[in-house]
Design a protein around this motif. Structure first.
Motif, PDB file in Angstrom:
ATOM      1  N   ASN A   1     -28.637-141.761  -2.782  1.00  0.00           N
ATOM      2  CA  ASN A   1     -29.008-142.334  -1.496  1.00  0.00           C
ATOM      3  C   ASN A   1     -28.698-143.830  -1.474  1.00  0.00           C
ATOM      4  O   ASN A   1     -29.060-144.556  -2.407  1.00  0.00           O
ATOM      5  CB  ASN A   1     -30.499-142.131  -1.229  1.00  0.00           C
TER       6      ASN A   1
ATOM      7  N   ASN B   1     -35.182-148.841   2.827  1.00  0.00           N
ATOM      8  CA  ASN B   1     -35.770-147.981   1.792  1.00  0.00           C
ATOM      9  C   ASN B   1     -35.863-148.639   0.422  1.00  0.00           C
ATOM     10  O   ASN B   1     -36.409-148.041  -0.516  1.00  0.00           O
ATOM     11  CB  ASN B   1     -34.997-146.669   1.680  1.00  0.00           C
ATOM     12  N   TYR B   2     -35.332-149.854   0.265  1.00  0.00           N
ATOM     13  CA  TYR B   2     -35.372-150.487  -1.054  1.00  0.00           C
ATOM     14  C   TYR B   2     -36.799-150.808  -1.487  1.00  0.00           C
ATOM     15  O   TYR B   2     -37.148-150.681  -2.667  1.00  0.00           O
ATOM     16  CB  TYR B   2     -34.525-151.760  -1.082  1.00  0.00           C
TER      17      TYR B   2
ATOM     18  N   ASP C   1     -39.435-149.100  -0.875  1.00  0.00           N
ATOM     19  CA  ASP C   1     -40.005-147.853  -1.399  1.00  0.00           C
ATOM     20  C   ASP C   1     -39.507-147.595  -2.823  1.00  0.00           C
ATOM     21  O   ASP C   1     -40.273-147.137  -3.684  1.00  0.00           O
ATOM     22  CB  ASP C   1     -39.621-146.673  -0.499  1.00  0.00           C
ATOM     23  N   TYR C   2     -38.221-147.867  -3.065  1.00  0.00           N
ATOM     24  CA  TYR C   2     -37.660-147.673  -4.408  1.00  0.00           C
ATOM     25  C   TYR C   2     -38.321-148.634  -5.397  1.00  0.00           C
ATOM     26  O   TYR C   2     -38.663-148.246  -6.529  1.00  0.00           O
ATOM     27  CB  TYR C   2     -36.154-147.908  -4.369  1.00  0.00           C
TER      28      TYR C   2
END
Length: 599
Positions: A275, A281-282, A284-285
């Protein structure tokens, strides 16, 4: 075919903060020597107790600047050679083993210079007992200016390969290891193999130009890398833990953070599932990385647990840094938070004009050079990097915890941000903001790496060998355009070094991401190491988690040229040779053996 070297059991650990130089037995000053492109095999010494043949004072370049740094030592397990004693007490040796790898310490905290050994070094025994050949090279440091430190290590590697036919072991197999600034330079060596950017600097000192300087493996503890955006990453993660900022400081912190948000979107990195990672979304990572670190801690830690007694008595200093309210006014390129603030003000304050609120930070004390009563200095005390030490979160984590529940309760003392499930012995982090507030606050001033007064260690690293620091952050330079700082920043960005290169060129040479990420022009212009092992203390205030996390991601995304990336950020630990279990030395040796078995 490379398994023959594996023998013995790895012994004592290398204690964080103690250098190999400190273990070296002092001898008379080295006699004047001249360079030879061939190592003498008739002038070795022998340590009978440790069964090690060794030679020091080997000049590895034809135009050495300083023999303190431009010599090296080689320490060889006795079983790898046949030795014949000469009349003067030295030994002539002949190689009888050609498989063993070489390990090379990059013992340069704060990018310090590394003096070459003058005699036998006791600490090599751990490595030679394990069947490793120890290559100990001197190298220039930050006072000489980048990229000269890594240039010297590259020259040493080229020199031993030029002598591969007469030396024992396999000089094609070189594994580097280092901590902090040393971890950074180990990572640079791992990423920049055979890079053309180093050629003018190698030629300046008369290095061997016909051999490769690419390494096989790179072990990096707390690597301080990616300096071209390090200020920005620092503010993106830790900037909102700052309090009592002036309008100018608030503006600068926020704008640096915004620049890093844009950088994230531009890197085109992918996670383990393929992904694409963007600002959306970083976070969340990153949160999952932090959560995984905590859960690894819970699964590997025996209770009762006391932070000060972990990691084989290394000098751990658990962060009790304090923060208050978060910074305000971020737009949707914001530092990590739990939810976007839909009501925030997107109108950011402009920088102050000259001689108004663009005040310079207060002077900060230099780290102590040593401590009485046999105190073993930590890396933070040795590396010459400026940090603020007066913060306190009020969390009492410097004590013994009898159970995981008791430890989690201590984390949640001020507010609940960790949820613990006793049935599975796992935890979930509900607020990344509170993680930074209580576990990883800012410990450096704004401009954490490119100090407004050019007083940070990295400023000296990108100086010009005159003992003065120089600026290097082009993003920060643009933000300072209407302030009292701009002239010095702009001037430094246009200076040229002895090879005629500006700081942009030198920064690229010293940035692993330049070679590993398609965002940069240098992508795939080098020969990277096949094997990587990266460890960091998650609580360190020295750099952002994203520094090593993006290095890991770039390595994983690179392609089949890289065989394995072993990454962990270790819960509860600060700026140390962080390991989840075991000792740094033992774990490094075991990792080298595992890598060689895969070849």
């Amino acid at each position: 075919m490379y398994k023959k070297f594996i023998s013995g059991i790895m012994l004592a650990s290398f204690i964080a903060g103690s250098t190999f130089t400190s273990c070296s037995k002092k001898s008379e000053p080295l006699p004047k020597k001249t360079y030879s492109d061939s190592i003498s095999m008739n002038n070795w010494k022998y340590n009978e107790k440790d069964d090690v043949y060794y030679q020091t004072g080997i000049i590895y370049v034809s135009k050495p600047e300083d023999l303190t740094y431009h010599t090296l030592g080689i320490f060889i397990p006795g079983k790898y050679v046949e030795g014949t004693k000469n009349s003067d007490g030295t030994y002539a040796i002949k190689a009888i083993q050609k498989d063993a790898p070489y390990v090379m310490p990059i013992e340069t905290p704060g990018y310090a210079a590394l003096p070459a050994p003058e005699d036998y070094v006791d600490a090599v025994k751990d490595y030679t007992d394990a069947g490793l050949i120890f290559l100990y090279s001197g190298a220039r440091g930050k006072t000489h200016g980048a990229p000269l430190g890594v240039t010297d290590f590259k020259a040493a590697i080229r020199y031993i390969r030029h002598n591969s036919e007469i030396l024992p072991g396999n000089t094609d197999l070189v594994f580097t290891f280092g901590m902090s600034g040393g971890g950074a330079q180990s990572a640079i060596l791992g990423a920049s193999g055979d890079s053309e950017l180093y050629e003018p600097y190698l030629q300046e000192i008369g290095a061997v130009m016909t051999e490769s300087d690419a390494v096989t493996g790179s072990m990096d503890w707390c690597p301080i890398t990616n300096l071209n955006v390090a200020n920005e990453a620092y503010e993106w993660e830790m900037g909102r833990t700052r309090t009592d900022l002036s309008e100018f400081e608030q503006y600068l912190s926020e704008e640096l953070a915004l620049a890093f948000g844009s950088y994230i979107d531009s890197l085109n990195l992918k996670d383990e599932n393929g992904n694409k990672l963007t600002l959306v979304n970083y976070t969340d990572y990153l949160t999952k990385t932090i959560e995984d670190s905590l859960n690894t801690f819970l699964s590997t830690t025996a209770f009762p647990y006391n932070p000060q007694k972990t990691q084989n008595n290394m000098h751990l200093k658990m962060l009790t840094a304090g923060m208050g309210q978060m910074g305000q006014g971020m737009n949707n390129m914001q530092p990590p938070s739990d939810k976007p603030d839909e009501n925030k003000d997107n109108n950011r304050m402009p920088p102050p004009p000259d001689n108004k609120d663009g005040k310079k930070p207060e002077n900060r004390p230099e780290p102590p050079e040593g401590q009485p009563n046999g105190h073993q200095p930590s890396f933070e005390e040795m590396d010459g990097i400026q940090r603020n030490k007066n913060n306190s979160t009020g969390l009492n984590l410097n004590r013994t915890f009898n159970s995981p529940e008791e430890y989690i309760a201590a984390l949640n003392e001020k507010t609940t941000w960790v949820i613990y499930d006793k049935s599975t012995n796992t935890a979930k982090i509900t607020s990344i903001k509170d993680f930074y507030k209580y576990m990883k606050p800012a410990t450096k001033n704004i401009g954490a790496f490119d100090d407004l007064n050019a007083a940070q260690g990295e400023n000296l690293l990108f100086g010009y060998g005159d003992g003065k620091g120089a600026h290097f952050d082009k993003y920060m330079t643009a933000l300072l355009k209407d302030t009292i700082y701009y002239a010095s920043f702009a001037e430094d960005l246009n200076k040229k070094d002895s090879a005629g290169n500006t700081v942009d060129y030198r920064m690229n040479a010293y940035n692993p991401m330049y070679y590993l990420s398609s965002y940069y022009d240098g992508y795939k212009s080098s020969t990277p190491a096949k094997f990587w092992r990266i460890r960091s203390g998650i609580c360190q205030g020295d750099t952002a988690i994203s520094t090593e996390l993006m290095l890991k991601l770039a390595l994983q995304n690179y392609g089949n040229e890289i065989t394995d990336v072993d990454f962990a950020t270790v819960w509860g630990l600060p700026h140390v040779e962080a390991e989840t279990t075991g000792s740094p030395t033992q774990n490094f040796i075991a990792w080298v053996k595992e890598c060689v078995e895969q070849l």
